[in-house]
Design an enzyme around this catalytic site. Structure first.
Site, PDB file in Angstrom:
ATOM      1  CE  LYS A   9      -4.148  -1.929   2.186  1.00 15.23           C
ATOM      2  NZ  LYS A   9      -5.111  -1.735   3.300  1.00 15.23           N
ATOM      3  CG  PHE A  57     -13.274   2.311   6.563  1.00 15.28           C
ATOM      4  CD1 PHE A  57     -12.805   1.707   5.399  1.00 15.28           C
ATOM      5  CD2 PHE A  57     -13.946   1.528   7.482  1.00 15.28           C
ATOM      6  CE1 PHE A  57     -13.014   0.357   5.161  1.00 15.28           C
ATOM      7  CE2 PHE A  57     -14.155   0.158   7.256  1.00 15.28           C
ATOM      8  CZ  PHE A  57     -13.688  -0.422   6.086  1.00 15.28           C
ATOM      9  CB  THR A  91      -7.866  -4.902   9.717  1.00 20.65           C
ATOM     10  OG1 THR A  91      -8.465  -6.030   9.071  1.00 20.65           O
ATOM     11  CG2 THR A  91      -8.081  -3.658   8.884  1.00 20.65           C
ATOM     12  NE  ARG A 102      -3.058  -5.391   6.967  1.00 22.12           N
ATOM     13  CZ  ARG A 102      -4.246  -5.827   6.587  1.00 22.12           C
ATOM     14  NH1 ARG A 102      -4.901  -6.709   7.319  1.00 22.12           N
ATOM     15  NH2 ARG A 102      -4.797  -5.379   5.471  1.00 22.12           N
ATOM     16  CG  HIS A 115      -5.532  -5.800  -0.428  1.00 23.03           C
ATOM     17  ND1 HIS A 115      -6.800  -5.629   0.089  1.00 23.03           N
ATOM     18  CD2 HIS A 115      -5.647  -6.742  -1.413  1.00 23.03           C
ATOM     19  CE1 HIS A 115      -7.650  -6.425  -0.571  1.00 23.03           C
ATOM     20  NE2 HIS A 115      -6.971  -7.104  -1.482  1.00 23.03           N
TER      21      HIS A 115
HETATM   22  P1  ADP Z   1      -8.503  -6.140   5.494  1.00 28.31           P
HETATM   23  O1  ADP Z   1      -7.595  -5.287   4.633  1.00 28.31           O
HETATM   24  O2  ADP Z   1      -7.796  -6.661   6.716  1.00 28.31           O
HETATM   25  O3  ADP Z   1      -9.198  -7.231   4.701  1.00 28.31           O
HETATM   26  P2  ADP Z   1     -11.026  -4.693   5.429  1.00 28.31           P
HETATM   27  O4  ADP Z   1     -11.310  -5.442   4.167  1.00 28.31           O
HETATM   28  O5  ADP Z   1     -12.040  -4.741   6.509  1.00 28.31           O
HETATM   29  O6  ADP Z   1      -9.636  -5.180   6.077  1.00 28.31           O
HETATM   30  O7  ADP Z   1     -10.760  -3.162   5.106  1.00 28.31           O
HETATM   31  C1  ADP Z   1     -10.077  -2.776   3.942  1.00 28.31           C
HETATM   32  C2  ADP Z   1      -9.088  -1.707   4.293  1.00 28.31           C
HETATM   33  O8  ADP Z   1      -9.799  -0.538   4.737  1.00 28.31           O
HETATM   34  C3  ADP Z   1      -8.148  -2.018   5.470  1.00 28.31           C
HETATM   35  O9  ADP Z   1      -7.023  -2.794   5.105  1.00 28.31           O
HETATM   36  C4  ADP Z   1      -7.760  -0.632   5.924  1.00 28.31           C
HETATM   37  O10 ADP Z   1      -6.767  -0.037   5.069  1.00 28.31           O
HETATM   38  C5  ADP Z   1      -9.069   0.120   5.762  1.00 28.31           C
HETATM   39  N1  ADP Z   1      -9.886   0.097   6.994  1.00 28.31           N
HETATM   40  C6  ADP Z   1     -10.548  -0.957   7.522  1.00 28.31           C
HETATM   41  N2  ADP Z   1     -11.206  -0.635   8.657  1.00 28.31           N
HETATM   42  C7  ADP Z   1     -10.960   0.688   8.845  1.00 28.31           C
HETATM   43  C8  ADP Z   1     -11.349   1.640   9.849  1.00 28.31           C
HETATM   44  N3  ADP Z   1     -12.140   1.290  10.874  1.00 28.31           N
HETATM   45  N4  ADP Z   1     -10.889   2.903   9.723  1.00 28.31           N
HETATM   46  C9  ADP Z   1     -10.098   3.271   8.686  1.00 28.31           C
HETATM   47  N5  ADP Z   1      -9.693   2.434   7.709  1.00 28.31           N
HETATM   48  C10 ADP Z   1     -10.104   1.150   7.779  1.00 28.31           C
HETATM   49 MG    MG Z   2     -10.515  -7.044   3.089  1.00 27.03          MG
END
Ligand code: ADP
Ligand code: MG
Length: 138
Positions: A9, A57, A91, A102, A115
């Site tokens: 990222k 978000f 996350t 992370r 990601h």
């Molecule tokens: P992951 O990347 O672990 O699969 P998600 O798919 O839930 O997590 O979220 C996608 C991306 O959005 C996260 O990797 C992060 O960059 C961002 N994100 C997730 N939750 C939040 C939050 N509560 N506040 C700000 N950014 C968030």
């Molecule tokens: Mg995700």
């Protein structure tokens, strides 16, 4: 063998961490079989993260993901989706296990360095979003 989509990222490319992060993936037995560096437009980021469009978000995430270059890559290995998610960690870097990417390289729940696809179905869709068959050398 299966494949998953990985993205280094903007916060990580900006801090010159692409190699350090990919060393972790390779040490864990994942193989990078396609890779490119690019910068998403805002519209492309919105499309990629469409599943999150109702989330609070979403706007901020799309702004961030289009703010600087990213490295998109396909990882191949045994249980690639789950293995990659394990190595990535939770996350929110603050909740991620010690030794995960992370935990060690993320800055915040949004700026979390990497990601990874969350299922093999989504891995297929996400790989197709970024790569043509010609670009994938197994
Ligand atoms: P992951 O990347 O672990 O699969 P998600 O798919 O839930 O997590 O979220 C996608 C991306 O959005 C996260 O990797 C992060 O960059 C961002 N994100 C997730 N939750 C939040 C939050 N509560 N506040 C700000 N950014 C968030
Ligand atoms: Mg995700």
């Amino acid at each position: 063998m299966s494949t998953t989509l990985s993205i280094i990222k903007p916060d990580a490319t900006a801090r010159n961490l692409t190699g350090s992060i990919n060393a972790r993936l390779e040490q864990a037995g994942l193989r990078i079989i396609a890779q490119k560096r690019l910068q998403l437009t805002r519209a492309q980021a919105e499309k990629f993260y469409e599943v999150h469009k109702e989330k609070a978000f979403y706007d901020s995430l799309c702004e961030y993901m289009s703010s600087a270059p990213i490295v998109v890559q396909i990882l191949s290995g045994e249980n690639a989706v789950a293995k990659n998610r394990d190595i990535m960690g939770a996350t929110n870097p603050a909740n991620a296990e010690i030794g995960t990417i992370r935990r060690d390289f993320g800055q915040s729940i949004e700026h979390n360095a990497i990601h990874g696809s969350d299922s093999s179905e989504n891995a297929e869709l996400e790989i197709r979003f970024f790569f043509s068959k010609l670009e994938i050398i197994e």
